[in-house]
Design a protein around this motif. Structure first.
Motif, PDB file in Angstrom:
ATOM      1  N   GLY A 246       0.803  -1.218   0.000  1.00  0.00           N
ATOM      2  CA  GLY A 246       0.000   0.000   0.000  1.00  0.00           C
ATOM      3  C   GLY A 246       0.842   1.277   0.000  1.00  0.00           C
ATOM      4  N   LYS A 247       2.104   1.187  -0.484  1.00  0.00           N
ATOM      5  CA  LYS A 247       2.998   2.358  -0.481  1.00  0.00           C
ATOM      6  C   LYS A 247       3.577   2.610  -1.870  1.00  0.00           C
ATOM      7  N   PHE A 248       4.077   3.826  -2.033  1.00  0.00           N
ATOM      8  CA  PHE A 248       4.751   4.197  -3.285  1.00  0.00           C
ATOM      9  C   PHE A 248       5.991   5.010  -2.968  1.00  0.00           C
ATOM     10  N   GLU A 260       9.017   7.837   0.520  1.00  0.00           N
ATOM     11  CA  GLU A 260       8.137   6.659   0.455  1.00  0.00           C
ATOM     12  C   GLU A 260       6.915   6.982   1.289  1.00  0.00           C
ATOM     13  N   ARG A 261       5.743   6.895   0.671  1.00  0.00           N
ATOM     14  CA  ARG A 261       4.507   7.296   1.334  1.00  0.00           C
ATOM     15  C   ARG A 261       3.420   6.246   1.114  1.00  0.00           C
ATOM     16  N   SER A 262       2.432   6.285   2.030  1.00  0.00           N
ATOM     17  CA  SER A 262       1.250   5.460   1.864  1.00  0.00           C
ATOM     18  C   SER A 262       0.378   6.042   0.757  1.00  0.00           C
ATOM     19  N   LEU A 263      -0.370   5.149   0.080  1.00  0.00           N
ATOM     20  CA  LEU A 263      -1.266   5.624  -0.956  1.00  0.00           C
ATOM     21  C   LEU A 263      -2.293   6.617  -0.410  1.00  0.00           C
ATOM     22  N   SER A 264      -2.586   6.509   0.862  1.00  0.00           N
ATOM     23  CA  SER A 264      -3.554   7.430   1.459  1.00  0.00           C
ATOM     24  C   SER A 264      -2.985   8.831   1.633  1.00  0.00           C
ATOM     25  N   TYR A 265      -1.671   8.952   1.557  1.00  0.00           N
ATOM     26  CA  TYR A 265      -1.045  10.267   1.670  1.00  0.00           C
ATOM     27  C   TYR A 265      -1.378  11.125   0.467  1.00  0.00           C
ATOM     28  N   ASP A 266      -1.381  10.527  -0.703  1.00  0.00           N
ATOM     29  CA  ASP A 266      -1.653  11.279  -1.934  1.00  0.00           C
ATOM     30  C   ASP A 266      -2.241  10.295  -2.944  1.00  0.00           C
ATOM     31  N   ARG A 267      -3.570  10.176  -2.947  1.00  0.00           N
ATOM     32  CA  ARG A 267      -4.245   9.165  -3.769  1.00  0.00           C
ATOM     33  C   ARG A 267      -3.970   9.420  -5.255  1.00  0.00           C
ATOM     34  N   PRO A 268      -3.406   8.406  -5.978  1.00  0.00           N
ATOM     35  CA  PRO A 268      -3.178   8.563  -7.411  1.00  0.00           C
ATOM     36  C   PRO A 268      -4.486   8.465  -8.197  1.00  0.00           C
ATOM     37  N   THR A 269      -4.446   8.976  -9.391  1.00  0.00           N
ATOM     38  CA  THR A 269      -5.624   8.916 -10.264  1.00  0.00           C
ATOM     39  C   THR A 269      -5.776   7.533 -10.894  1.00  0.00           C
ATOM     40  N   GLY A 270      -4.650   6.919 -11.278  1.00  0.00           N
ATOM     41  CA  GLY A 270      -4.697   5.613 -11.926  1.00  0.00           C
ATOM     42  C   GLY A 270      -3.317   4.985 -11.943  1.00  0.00           C
ATOM     43  N   ALA A 271      -3.222   3.837 -12.631  1.00  0.00           N
ATOM     44  CA  ALA A 271      -1.944   3.120 -12.707  1.00  0.00           C
ATOM     45  C   ALA A 271      -1.859   2.357 -14.017  1.00  0.00           C
TER      46      ALA A 271
END
Length: 275
Positions: A246-248, A260-271
């Motif tokens: 759940g990190k990027f 390195e951050r959690s996806l909840s820190y900055d929600r991406p639009t897509g992948a």
């Protein structure tokens, strides 16, 4: 009383040189006329031509006029010299003013370009902040489990994905520099490109093009090594690498650097998935 008192003097008064010269000229002219008349009377077959002789004009103030002419010429020469000097000074002033105007224009254009570059950087930073704020608001309204975590893969990465993830994590803490491609600093797309190079995969340089690579994947089915993007596919303004759990890892901005951050820190639009 003297017997000679009423007898006028026989001594003639003295005449001036100029009057004598005039009288001499008149007498000469008369004698010349009489001579020509006598010649004409001796030849009755030829008509008598009347001849008029011009008396010479005597300029008694010639020296004064010459002096005045010399003085006038000198004054005209001095005036011409002053005029030429003034014209040279005017031309020099015009040339200097043109050079100063050109430099001022170049300085203004340079300042305008720097201003536009700063405004563009500020715009991108504001867009990133707005996206993060929107993501936080959206995440606060989701359940505790969250839509992002329900289907994500948490197993350790292997193979090419491991090479990409390990390289990305090794860059955490380095500086964010716009246009940076390593090794000491990166921007977002520069980091993704360098990470994929570790797996022998060549990616485009810009985030817009990277978001168009591979195939689209759901945020609920992410795998390590997937490319996350913010914005829209093909027109993304930010990219990062999903590292699992759940990190990027991404080069966020100049103030945070690579993190390195959690996806909840900055929600991406897509992948997208390239592997």
């Amino acid at each position: 009383m003297s017997h000679t008192a009423h007898i006028p003097s026989h001594r003639k008064p003295r005449r001036s040189a100029s009057k004598l010269a005039v009288r001499a000229g008149v007498a000469g002219g008369v004698l010349s006329t009489l001579a020509m008349a006598g010649t004409a009377s001796a030849s009755p077959s030829e008509p008598v031509a009347e001849t008029t002789l011009e008396m010479p004009v005597l300029n008694l103030d010639l020296a004064a006029e010459v002096s005045s002419a010399v003085t006038t010429a000198a004054e005209n020469t001095a005036a011409a010299a002053v005029t030429g000097e003034l014209h040279a000074q005017e031309e020099e002033a015009r040339t200097g003013a043109a050079a100063e105007a050109k430099k001022a224009k170049e300085d203004a254009e340079k300042a305008d370009a720097e201003k536009k570059a700063k405004e563009e950087a500020d715009r991108k930073a504001a867009a990133e902040r707005a996206t993060r704020s929107s993501s936080r608001t959206s995440l606060q309204s989701t359940s505790a489990s969250g839509a992002l975590g329900s289907g994500t893969v948490t197993a350790p990465a292997t193979g090419s994905a491991a090479a990409i993830v390990n390289f990305a994590r090794a860059q955490v803490g380095k500086a964010y520099v716009m246009g940076g491609t390593g090794p000491s600093s990166f921007d977002c797309s520069g980091l993704v490109q360098a990470a994929y190079r570790q797996a022998g995969i060549s990616l485009p340089r810009m985030s817009q093009d990277q978001s168009s690579e591979g195939t689209s994947v759901s945020l609920s089915a992410l795998q390590p090594g997937d490319i996350l993007y913010w914005g829209s596919r093909g027109n993304a303004y930010h990219v990062a690498i999903y590292v699992g759990g759940g990190k990027f890892v991404g080069a966020q901005n100049p103030s945070t650097g690579i993190v390195e951050r959690s996806l909840s820190y900055d929600r991406p639009t897509g992948a997208v998935r390239v592997l």
